[in-house]
Design a protein around this motif. Structure first.
Motif, mmCIF file in Angstrom:
data_model
loop_
_atom_site.group_PDB
_atom_site.id
_atom_site.type_symbol
_atom_site.label_atom_id
_atom_site.label_comp_id
_atom_site.label_asym_id
_atom_site.label_seq_id
_atom_site.Cartn_x
_atom_site.Cartn_y
_atom_site.Cartn_z
ATOM 1 N N GLU A 70 -7.835 14.711 -8.718
ATOM 2 C CA GLU A 70 -8.602 14.697 -7.506
ATOM 3 C C GLU A 70 -9.166 13.352 -6.958
ATOM 4 N N ALA A 71 -9.086 12.442 -7.986
ATOM 5 C CA ALA A 71 -9.792 11.129 -7.876
ATOM 6 C C ALA A 71 -8.413 10.586 -7.088
ATOM 7 N N ILE B 288 1.157 6.997 -6.833
ATOM 8 C CA ILE B 288 0.116 7.765 -7.156
ATOM 9 C C ILE B 288 0.512 9.342 -6.946
ATOM 10 N N SER B 289 1.335 9.432 -5.761
ATOM 11 C CA SER B 289 1.610 10.812 -5.513
ATOM 12 C C SER B 289 2.338 11.373 -6.790
ATOM 13 N N LYS B 290 3.162 10.748 -7.174
ATOM 14 C CA LYS B 290 3.914 11.052 -8.345
ATOM 15 C C LYS B 290 3.285 11.213 -9.650
ATOM 16 N N THR C 187 -5.299 8.402 -2.603
ATOM 17 C CA THR C 187 -4.283 8.228 -1.517
ATOM 18 C C THR C 187 -4.462 8.456 -0.268
ATOM 19 N N SER C 188 -5.567 9.521 0.055
ATOM 20 C CA SER C 188 -5.997 9.601 1.424
ATOM 21 C C SER C 188 -6.477 8.192 2.023
ATOM 22 N N GLU C 189 -7.057 7.416 1.312
ATOM 23 C CA GLU C 189 -7.608 6.277 1.826
ATOM 24 C C GLU C 189 -6.512 5.325 1.960
ATOM 25 N N LEU C 190 -5.465 5.073 1.273
ATOM 26 C CA LEU C 190 -4.400 4.465 1.183
ATOM 27 C C LEU C 190 -3.561 4.839 2.398
ATOM 28 N N LYS C 191 -3.326 6.143 2.633
ATOM 29 C CA LYS C 191 -2.573 6.447 3.943
ATOM 30 C C LYS C 191 -3.399 5.998 5.145
ATOM 31 N N GLN C 192 -4.586 6.187 5.220
ATOM 32 C CA GLN C 192 -5.557 5.606 6.319
ATOM 33 C C GLN C 192 -5.161 4.128 6.427
ATOM 34 N N LEU D 74 0.610 -1.417 -0.098
ATOM 35 C CA LEU D 74 0.077 -0.033 -0.117
ATOM 36 C C LEU D 74 0.895 1.347 0.167
ATOM 37 N N GLN D 75 2.007 1.285 0.717
ATOM 38 C CA GLN D 75 2.746 2.229 0.900
ATOM 39 C C GLN D 75 3.630 2.648 -0.623
ATOM 40 N N SER D 76 3.814 1.527 -1.490
ATOM 41 C CA SER D 76 4.206 1.551 -2.535
ATOM 42 C C SER D 76 3.556 2.202 -3.741
#
Length: 424
Positions: free
Chosen positions: A74-75, A57-59, A80-85, A50-52
Motif C-alpha cells: 500500500e505504501a 515499483i509497480s512490479k 506510485t500515485s505521487e510519481l505518476k502525478q 521517474l517513469q522508470s
C-alpha cells in the motif's frame, strides 16, 4: 528545418551560415535555442527517471501482494500515485518546451552551401554564364504591354473588372500561346524523365509548413480562412508534399515529378515600372520540376535541372544568363539557387524566369521524408525544385524580342503547338 543535432555539433558553422544569409541576431537565437534544448533534455531525463522508478515499483507491488506484505504494498501504491502525478507534470512541461523549440526552428532559414557568394542584394549575385546574342530591334519597337494591346491578345482591364489588378485575361493568340508553352514545357519534362502529375492548387497548413512557405511567406499567400487552406504559390508545394511522412526505397530514387499549375502570390508592396504588364502578376501559370534524391547525388541533380531549364530557353531562342544567388538574395529554404534570366530587349533589362534550388535536408526534415541506408539506418533525403518554366516573363520576352513591323514571329519549336508562326 535545421536539425538540432547540427545546431549542437556545428554551432559556429550554423551561426556563420545564418550570418551569410543576413539573418539578424543569429548567434543570440541559436544560443537561446540550444538553451531550450538543454532544458528539454533535463526535463526528459527527470521524466524518464521517474517513469522508470514507477515501473519498478509497480512490479514490486505485485510481488509484495503475493507474499502477503500488504502494508508495504500500500505504501508503494501511494508512492506510485505521487510519481505518476509528477510524471504527468513533467510530460506537460516537456511538451511545452518541445513546442518552443519547434517554433524557434521554424524561424531559422536553411544554411547556404559553401559556394554561395557573400552579399545582401541582387547586385551581389554571381553571373555564372551568359548565352545567346541580344537582338537589335527596329526603331519604334514596343514594350510587351503595348504589344499585347496592339494585337489584342491579353486584357488587363478585363481581368481587373473580373477580379482585380494582376489577374489578366488571355485571349485569341495570347491564350493559344499560353497553352502552347505549357504543353511544350510538359513534353520536354516528360522526355527528360519526369513523371507528370496534376496536383491540387489548394493545400492545407501541414503542406505549407512541409515545404517552408509557412510561416515564412504567410503574408504572401492567399488564404481561404474558413477552411484554413492556402492557394499555392508554386506547384513545388503540393508535388513535394506527395512524399510527406514517407520512407522511399533507394531503388526508386531519384524521384522526378513535373506539373503544371496556376500559381497565386499576393505580391504585397509591389509597385512601379518593374512590375508593369506581365512582369509581376498575382496569378500566373508555371510548369515546375521537382526531384528527391540521395544526399550525395543532389548537387549533380541541381546541375541536371539547370541544364534542362537552359535547354528550354535555347529552344525558345531567347538570350539568357545564369546567376548564382548570394546569401542575402536567396530564398528562406534554399541551400543553393541558380536563377535564369532572359533579356527583354524592349525593356532593356534582364527578367528572372526560373529559379532552380537545392534545399538539401531542410524540407525533408519538415516533411519527415527519408530513406534507409544499407545498414538499415533511416536518413533524410534531399529535395530540389525548379521553374521549367514560369510563363509571364517568357511571354513578355518572346513578344518584345521577336517583334517586327509586320507582327511577332514565334520560335520554330512552338509552331506545331501554336498552329501559327506569328502573331498579327
Amino acid at each position: 528545418m535545421l536539425q538540432l543535432t547540427v545546431l549542437r555539433e556545428q554551432t559556429a558553422q550554423v551561426v556563420e551560415g545564418l550570418n551569410k544569409k543576413n539573418y539578424k541576431n543569429a548567434a543570440e537565437e541559436v544560443n537561446a535555442l540550444l538553451a531550450l534544448d538543454q532544458q528539454r533534455r533535463q526535463v526528459q531525463g527527470q521524466h524518464d527517471e521517474l517513469q522508470s522508478r514507477a515501473n519498478a515499483i509497480s512490479k514490486e507491488i505485485g510481488v509484495l501482494m503475493k507474499n502477503g506484505e500488504r502494508a508495504q504494498a500500500e505504501a508503494y501504491k501511494s508512492e506510485t500515485s505521487e510519481l505518476k502525478q509528477k510524471t504527468k507534470q513533467l510530460a506537460e512541461q516537456l511538451a511545452a518546451v518541445e513546442e518552443q523549440i519547434q517554433q524557434a526552428l521554424y524561424k531559422l532559414p536553411n544554411l547556404p552551401h559553401e559556394s554561395v557568394p557573400v552579399g545582401r542584394t541582387p547586385e551581389d549575385n554571381e553571373v555564372v554564364l551568359q548565352h545567346g546574342e541580344i537582338p537589335k530591334l527596329f526603331e519604334g519597337a514596343l514594350p510587351h504591354w503595348e504589344l499585347i494591346q496592339k494585337y489584342d491578345i491579353i486584357d488587363f482591364e478585363l481581368g481587373n473588372k473580373i477580379t482585380g489588378a494582376g489577374f489578366p485575361v488571355y485571349k485569341r493568340q495570347g491564350a493559344r500561346l499560353q497553352r502552347a508553352l505549357i504543353n511544350f514545357f510538359l513534353d520536354e519534362a516528360i522526355a527528360a524523365g519526369y513523371m507528370e502529375v496534376q496536383p491540387p492548387i489548394l493545400v492545407n497548413e501541414a503542406s505549407g509548413f512541409g515545404t517552408g512557405q509557412l510561416p515564412d511567406k504567410e503574408g504572401q499567400m492567399y488564404h481561404a480562412t474558413e477552411d484554413n487552406l492556402y492557394l499555392i504559390p508554386t506547384a513545388e508545394v503540393p508535388i513535394t508534399n506527395i512524399y510527406r511522412d514517407m520512407i522511399l526505397p533507394v531503388e526508386q530514387l531519384p524521384v522526378k515529378n513535373a506539373g503544371h499549375t496556376p500559381c497565386f502570390r499576393r505580391e504585397a508592396g509591389s509597385w512601379g515600372a518593374d512590375v508593369r504588364g506581365l512582369n509581376r502578376l498575382h496569378q500566373f501559370d508555371k510548369v515546375e520540376i521537382v526531384q528527391i534524391t540521395l544526399p550525395e547525388k543532389s548537387y549533380e541533380a541541381l546541375e541536371e535541372m539547370s541544364r534542362h531549364i537552359q535547354g528550354l530557353l535555347q529552344k525558345l531562342e531567347l538570350p539568357y544568363r545564369v546567376l548564382r544567388l548570394c546569401g542575402g538574395d536567396m530564398g528562406f529554404t534554399a541551400a543553393l539557387t541558380f536563377d535564369m534570366e532572359v533579356y527583354s530587349t524592349a525593356q532593356g533589362r534582364w527578367l528572372e524566369v526560373s529559379s532552380a534550388s537545392n534545399f538539401e535536408t531542410y524540407q525533408a526534415n519538415r516533411l519527415k521524408l527519408r530513406y534507409k541506408t544499407e545498414s538499415g539506418k533511416t536518413q533524410l533525403l534531399h529535395t530540389l525544385n525548379g521553374s521549367a518554366l514560369a510563363l509571364p516573363r517568357i511571354v513578355a520576352a518572346l513578344l518584345e524580342n521577336n517583334q517586327t513591323p509586320d507582327g511577332i514571329r514565334m520560335p520554330k519549336v512552338l509552331h506545331p503547338y501554336l498552329g501559327f508562326e506569328k502573331i498579327g
